[in-house]
Structures are given as C-alpha cells and as structure tokens.
Design a protein around this motif. Structure first.
Motif, PDB file in Angstrom:
ATOM      1  N   SER A  25       0.813  -1.204   0.000  1.00  0.00           N
ATOM      2  CA  SER A  25       0.000   0.000   0.000  1.00  0.00           C
ATOM      3  C   SER A  25       0.854   1.264   0.000  1.00  0.00           C
ATOM      4  O   SER A  25       0.398   2.318   0.377  1.00  0.00           O
ATOM      5  CB  SER A  25      -0.925   0.006   1.219  1.00  0.00           C
ATOM      6  OG  SER A  25      -0.178  -0.184   2.391  1.00  0.00           O
ATOM      7  N   LYS A  28      -0.071   5.276  -0.552  1.00  0.00           N
ATOM      8  CA  LYS A  28      -1.479   5.471  -0.245  1.00  0.00           C
ATOM      9  C   LYS A  28      -1.718   6.935   0.096  1.00  0.00           C
ATOM     10  O   LYS A  28      -0.952   7.541   0.825  1.00  0.00           O
ATOM     11  CB  LYS A  28      -1.853   4.586   0.951  1.00  0.00           C
ATOM     12  CG  LYS A  28      -3.355   4.429   1.138  1.00  0.00           C
ATOM     13  CD  LYS A  28      -3.612   3.365   2.180  1.00  0.00           C
ATOM     14  CE  LYS A  28      -5.088   3.096   2.319  1.00  0.00           C
ATOM     15  NZ  LYS A  28      -5.368   2.020   3.250  1.00  0.00           N
ATOM     16  N   PRO A  29      -2.773   7.574  -0.444  1.00  0.00           N
ATOM     17  CA  PRO A  29      -2.976   9.003  -0.211  1.00  0.00           C
ATOM     18  C   PRO A  29      -3.249   9.294   1.247  1.00  0.00           C
ATOM     19  O   PRO A  29      -3.846   8.493   1.965  1.00  0.00           O
ATOM     20  CB  PRO A  29      -4.198   9.329  -1.089  1.00  0.00           C
ATOM     21  CG  PRO A  29      -4.909   8.018  -1.247  1.00  0.00           C
ATOM     22  CD  PRO A  29      -3.825   6.983  -1.284  1.00  0.00           C
ATOM     23  N   ARG A  30      -2.828  10.468   1.666  1.00  0.00           N
ATOM     24  CA  ARG A  30      -3.095  10.919   3.023  1.00  0.00           C
ATOM     25  C   ARG A  30      -4.568  11.265   3.177  1.00  0.00           C
ATOM     26  O   ARG A  30      -5.288  11.466   2.201  1.00  0.00           O
ATOM     27  CB  ARG A  30      -2.236  12.159   3.335  1.00  0.00           C
ATOM     28  CG  ARG A  30      -0.745  11.841   3.375  1.00  0.00           C
ATOM     29  CD  ARG A  30      -0.430  10.948   4.551  1.00  0.00           C
ATOM     30  NE  ARG A  30       0.974  10.626   4.608  1.00  0.00           N
ATOM     31  CZ  ARG A  30       1.481   9.704   5.410  1.00  0.00           C
ATOM     32  NH1 ARG A  30       0.688   8.999   6.182  1.00  0.00           N
ATOM     33  NH2 ARG A  30       2.763   9.465   5.424  1.00  0.00           N
ATOM     34  N   LEU A  31      -4.972  11.382   4.445  1.00  0.00           N
ATOM     35  CA  LEU A  31      -6.360  11.737   4.695  1.00  0.00           C
ATOM     36  C   LEU A  31      -6.650  13.131   4.165  1.00  0.00           C
ATOM     37  O   LEU A  31      -5.807  14.031   4.279  1.00  0.00           O
ATOM     38  CB  LEU A  31      -6.647  11.714   6.206  1.00  0.00           C
ATOM     39  CG  LEU A  31      -6.468  10.388   6.911  1.00  0.00           C
ATOM     40  CD1 LEU A  31      -6.890  10.536   8.366  1.00  0.00           C
ATOM     41  CD2 LEU A  31      -7.276   9.302   6.260  1.00  0.00           C
ATOM     42  N   GLU A  62      -0.121   3.929   8.010  1.00  0.00           N
ATOM     43  CA  GLU A  62      -0.395   3.029   6.895  1.00  0.00           C
ATOM     44  C   GLU A  62      -1.790   3.274   6.327  1.00  0.00           C
ATOM     45  O   GLU A  62      -2.021   3.125   5.115  1.00  0.00           O
ATOM     46  CB  GLU A  62      -0.267   1.571   7.363  1.00  0.00           C
ATOM     47  CG  GLU A  62      -0.464   0.552   6.248  1.00  0.00           C
ATOM     48  CD  GLU A  62      -0.505  -0.870   6.776  1.00  0.00           C
ATOM     49  OE1 GLU A  62      -0.063  -1.763   6.042  1.00  0.00           O
ATOM     50  OE2 GLU A  62      -0.986  -1.084   7.906  1.00  0.00           O
ATOM     51  N   GLY A  64      -3.125   6.074   6.103  1.00  0.00           N
ATOM     52  CA  GLY A  64      -3.154   7.375   5.449  1.00  0.00           C
ATOM     53  C   GLY A  64      -3.152   8.575   6.361  1.00  0.00           C
ATOM     54  O   GLY A  64      -3.265   9.710   5.887  1.00  0.00           O
ATOM     55  N   ARG A  66      -1.717  11.476   8.993  1.00  0.00           N
ATOM     56  CA  ARG A  66      -0.490  12.171   9.394  1.00  0.00           C
ATOM     57  C   ARG A  66      -0.310  11.899  10.887  1.00  0.00           C
ATOM     58  O   ARG A  66      -1.187  12.225  11.696  1.00  0.00           O
ATOM     59  CB  ARG A  66      -0.600  13.672   9.143  1.00  0.00           C
ATOM     60  CG  ARG A  66      -0.709  14.068   7.679  1.00  0.00           C
ATOM     61  CD  ARG A  66      -0.872  15.573   7.511  1.00  0.00           C
ATOM     62  NE  ARG A  66      -2.075  16.044   8.193  1.00  0.00           N
ATOM     63  CZ  ARG A  66      -2.074  16.868   9.238  1.00  0.00           C
ATOM     64  NH1 ARG A  66      -0.922  17.310   9.735  1.00  0.00           N
ATOM     65  NH2 ARG A  66      -3.201  17.253   9.798  1.00  0.00           N
ATOM     66  N   ARG A 162       6.633   5.224   6.564  1.00  0.00           N
ATOM     67  CA  ARG A 162       5.251   5.692   6.461  1.00  0.00           C
ATOM     68  C   ARG A 162       5.101   7.168   6.821  1.00  0.00           C
ATOM     69  O   ARG A 162       3.989   7.690   6.874  1.00  0.00           O
ATOM     70  CB  ARG A 162       4.349   4.847   7.360  1.00  0.00           C
ATOM     71  CG  ARG A 162       4.097   3.457   6.789  1.00  0.00           C
ATOM     72  CD  ARG A 162       3.266   3.576   5.551  1.00  0.00           C
ATOM     73  NE  ARG A 162       3.162   2.290   4.855  1.00  0.00           N
ATOM     74  CZ  ARG A 162       2.499   2.119   3.730  1.00  0.00           C
ATOM     75  NH1 ARG A 162       1.909   3.151   3.151  1.00  0.00           N
ATOM     76  NH2 ARG A 162       2.453   0.945   3.148  1.00  0.00           N
ATOM     77  N   LYS A 487     -10.257  10.465   9.703  1.00  0.00           N
ATOM     78  CA  LYS A 487     -10.776  10.630   8.341  1.00  0.00           C
ATOM     79  C   LYS A 487     -12.211  11.118   8.368  1.00  0.00           C
ATOM     80  O   LYS A 487     -12.598  12.028   7.602  1.00  0.00           O
ATOM     81  CB  LYS A 487     -10.671   9.299   7.586  1.00  0.00           C
ATOM     82  CG  LYS A 487     -11.111   9.391   6.146  1.00  0.00           C
ATOM     83  CD  LYS A 487     -10.898   8.053   5.428  1.00  0.00           C
ATOM     84  CE  LYS A 487     -11.284   8.149   3.953  1.00  0.00           C
ATOM     85  NZ  LYS A 487     -11.040   6.864   3.249  1.00  0.00           N
TER      86      LYS A 487
END
Length: 494
Positions: A25, A28-31, A62, A64, A66, A162, A487
C-alpha cells in the motif's frame, strides 16, 4: 522465519503477510483535510513509544493519517530492549483461541483485536519488515539474532517509511478536551407551576444527568507546547519497570477524560516469602516440579514446570504465571504454598527410591547420599526440616525419619507474604476499565477521538510472549481506529 518455524509458512501465513505488509500500500494518499490555517498538527497523535505505541503509529500512518509519536525517553522501545533478558520474546505462535486461554481476565475484550492481528500475522509483519524470527520451546517467538534491538529497529524503520514524525524527549502533560461534561440535577431545574404529582414527575425527569460527550482535540507537552490532533492514542504503558518511563501517566490522562482506572498491582512478578531457610537456597533452580498455592485451605492454583529460589523468595516461569492468575488474592494477604519435588513418583515409589540409595551407600552420612536424589543446595534445608542429623549414617535412619523425608519431598511448604514491587514486575495488573473501551477500535466510550492500547488497559496475560502480542494487537486496532476516526472528522470539516 528460520528453524522449526519455517514449515509454518503456509498459505494462510502468506495471506497474513500480505495483509500486514506495508509495502503493497505504499503511496497510499493521506487523509483529506483542511490546508493552511486551522489544520491540526496531526491527524493522529500517539502518546508513548513502546510496543503498542509504535504499532499504533505505524498502523495509523499506513491507513493514510499524518501521525506524530510522542516519547518522553531519549529513545523509543526502551522496555522492549529488556524484554526476555534482552532477547525479546515478542509473541507466542499459537492460535487465537489458545492465546486467549492465557489471559486470566477480560480475555473476551481482546477477541476482536487478537483475531484482527493474530500471532501469525505479527510474525509475518516482522519478517516482512526485515526482522528474521525463530521459534523456541513453548512456541515462543524471538528475533533470530537474539537481539531485542532488531524488534525496535523494524518498528522504527516501518514508521519512518510511512512518514511518522517521531518526537523523542517529548513528554505529554495533559490532554486537551472540548465539550466538557455538563450535569444537571433536580436543584438546578426550576419547576414553575408544578405541584403534586406533576412536580414529582418533573423532578424525576430532572434527575437524569444531561451530558455532552467530550472530544479530545490535542495534547499539551511538559514544556508548554500545544499540539492539535483529530485523534489521540494513549499507549503509555502501566507501572512496571518505572525506569523505562512507565510511571502511570496514561491512568491520569484517562481519569481526566472520564475513565475508571481499576486498582493496579504488579503481575508476572517474583513472590516474597516468610521462611528464611528459602534464602539459603538462593539461585537454585528446580525443574519439573509441581507448585501448589492455597488460599486458606482451598487450593487456588497449581502448575508444573520450573522455578527458582531468590534472596527474598521464589521466581521463575511457574511463579510468574501464578502471580498473574492470583493477582487479586495476593493483594489480600498471605498465601500458603508447597512444592512437590518429585511429582512423577507417588509416595510409595519415592520411599523405594530413597531406600535404594541408602542400601547402595549404607555407611555413608546422609548428607553425602541425599544429593543423589536432591539438589546439593537443598539438602541441608530438607534434612533440617525433617529433623535428621546430617552426619547420621544412612543405615541408622529410622522409618519415621524416612517417612518425614518422603513427606517433605512431596510437600515442601512455605508462606507467600506479598508480590514483588513494580520494579521487578513484567506487567501491570489493573488499569483502564475495559467496559469503557470499544474492543474493535480501542476508542473511548467516554471521550470522542481518544483511543487506548497496550498495558495501560486492564488486561494482562501469562509469561511467554502473550503480553507483547496484546500490545501489537491493541496497538494495531487503535491505530486503524484512530485513522478512521480522523478521516471521518476531516470530511466533516471540508
């Protein structure tokens, strides 16, 4: 994995590796969230850089988020370095059901987290992150190198890959909460015009507390720095090994957030004893013995295995396990205990064994014959307890004296006065009441956005890698739960 563990790398194991590996993964885009002014310092703040905290930080990142990890020591994983005498028995390679049987209380609370990240998945995770592992007796898993530092290095490297921001020498002093609980009672609510039955009904309704669920919004550090976050994970450990930084900070934070902290006591700890003759045998290890412990006249516990005498009492695997199972009893007062030094021999067979040794050495003093049956260091104590002159020739030993020796062998008694201190304890019994925690996500039922993981919870297990497994499983559940919560909050503010 090497050694006898290699054969266990089955298809389910490979699936576990794929499930927990961070590599698939990558990218994988951040939130999503606000940018610029008003954006929190982190989506997820993790307090505590131990086993549970590092796994929580990695898992949140992992997913997404920060992530900022706060550790008050000069390095992360300080307690990991001393686990298993520096070798780090990091889990036990048993199935989840067997695992839960080694958790004396609140095992059901761990059902979701253990099945979500079980021992096989944990072993696969460390293998995937560069730490070769091996299995030893009792399914205990260790780094192949026998260096606990390899466990910490794998976690640190995984967090950095990560993007976790690791802040050392950063001590959290308090949580920042919003939506403080508001309470009303009968005296606070005017009842104009109410009389008789109406007044009583209105008063009864006013008895119900009107509450607003609190939300955690960040952390204040000891230097006054304020860090904002959408979610906070408390993974500060318990009270065991305070030199590693486990000083109960998490309990204080939890209480301020409305949680109940169950009384804490040392667990997986040596036991202090009253009889001074035990201290003469300091350093003596006994193997393949049965230990029985009695609460008044009722047998409260028994087990088979290894134990050792110390300068204050007893320790070893048998004793540590007993201390975990009997934590509540040990807090209440003294307990009686006995060791069966020859559990494989009934008394009649044991008497025959002693007679045979005597017949082979009829003119020798008993102090010189007894070591054929008992450890040398134990002989003076045994003979004194049996009221047998150590210089007496074995051909002069009476039947009554031999009967006393048989009985003492099968029932070597002593008194447990109290458990050792938190300085010697491997884990803490007690902690944050688990009924107040969501077992699937580790989120507080009292304060929104607040999560818990590891030893700070009122869950502890036997020796053999089980407690670190609890740290990995609850840490992963908390990290994923915190990321999901963050999120959801970021979407609300878009």
């Amino acid at each position: 994995m090497t050694g006898n563990a290699g054969s266990q790398a089955t298809a389910p194991r490979r699936a576990a590796r794929e499930k927990v590996s961070g590599r698939k993964s990558a990218g994988k885009p951040r939130l999503p969230g606000k940018t610029g002014k008003g954006m929190p310092d982190a989506d997820v703040l993790v307090i505590g850089g131990g086993a549970a905290g590092m796994m929580a930080a990695f898992s949140a990142a992992e997913a997404g988020a920060r992530v900022i990890l706060l550790e008050k020591n000069e390095k992360a994983g300080k307690k990991i370095y001393i686990t298993g005498k520096g070798r780090c028995n990091f889990t036990n390679a048993c199935d989840p059901e067997d695992f839960l049987s080694h958790v004396p209380c609140h095992a059901s609370f761990l059902y979701s987290s253990i099945y979500g990240f079980d021992p096989a998945a944990v072993i696969a995770w460390f293998e995937e992150h560069g730490c070769r592992t091996k299995l030893e007796r009792g399914n205990r898993a260790f780094p192949q190198s026998d260096h606990a530092s390899d466990i910490t290095k794998a976690l640190e490297q995984a967090m950095r890959e990560r993007g976790v921001q690791i802040r050392l020498r950063s001590e959290a002093s308090r949580l920042i909460l919003s939506g403080e609980q508001a309470e009303t009672d009968r005296a606070d609510i005017p009842l104009p015009g109410a009389s008789g039955q109406c007044r009583e009904r209105a008063a009864a309704r006013a008895d119900v507390q009107q509450t607003v669920r609190r939300t955690v919004t960040g952390v204040c550090l000891s230097d006054g720095t304020v860090l904002s976050a959408r979610a906070v994970v408390i993974a500060t450990g318990g009270l065991s090994y305070p030199a590693t930084g486990s000083t109960g900070d998490g309990y204080r934070f939890a209480e301020k957030a409305g949680h109940t902290v169950e009384p804490c006591s040392p667990s997986l700890v040596p036991l202090c004893c009253a009889e001074e003759d035990l201290f003469e045998m300091q350093g003596l290890s006994l193997k393949n013995v049965t230990l029985r412990i009695f609460n008044e006249k009722r047998k409260a516990w028994d087990g088979f295995g290894e134990m050792m005498f110390t300068h204050f009492g007893v320790t070893g695997p048998l004793v540590l396990t007993a201390s975990a199972d009997l934590s509540d009893c040990l807090r209440k007062g003294q307990l009686k205990a006995e060791i069966d030094l020859k559990p494989a021999l009934p008394e009649e067979k044991l008497d025959e064994r002693i007679l045979r040794a005597f017949e082979q050495n009829p003119n020798k003093e008993i102090r010189n014959v007894a070591p054929e049956i008992y450890p040398q260091k134990m002989v003076p104590v045994l003979l004194r307890r049996c009221r047998i002159d150590p210089q007496k020739a074995v051909n002069s030993i009476t039947k009554a004296e031999r009967a006393r020796l048989v009985r003492e062998t099968k029932h070597f008694t002593f008194t447990i006065t109290h458990p050792g201190s938190f300085r010697e304890a491997v884990v803490t019994h007690g902690g944050i009441r688990v009924r107040e925690i969501d077992p699937g996500t580790m989120e507080s039922r009292k304060t929104a956005g607040l999560f818990f993981a590891g030893e700070v919870l009122d869950v502890d297990a036997h020796t053999g890698g089980y407690n670190l497994q609890i740290a990995w499983s609850t840490g992963r559940a908390a990290g994923l739960g915190a990321a999901a919560y963050a999120k959801s909050q970021s979407k609300e503010t878009e």
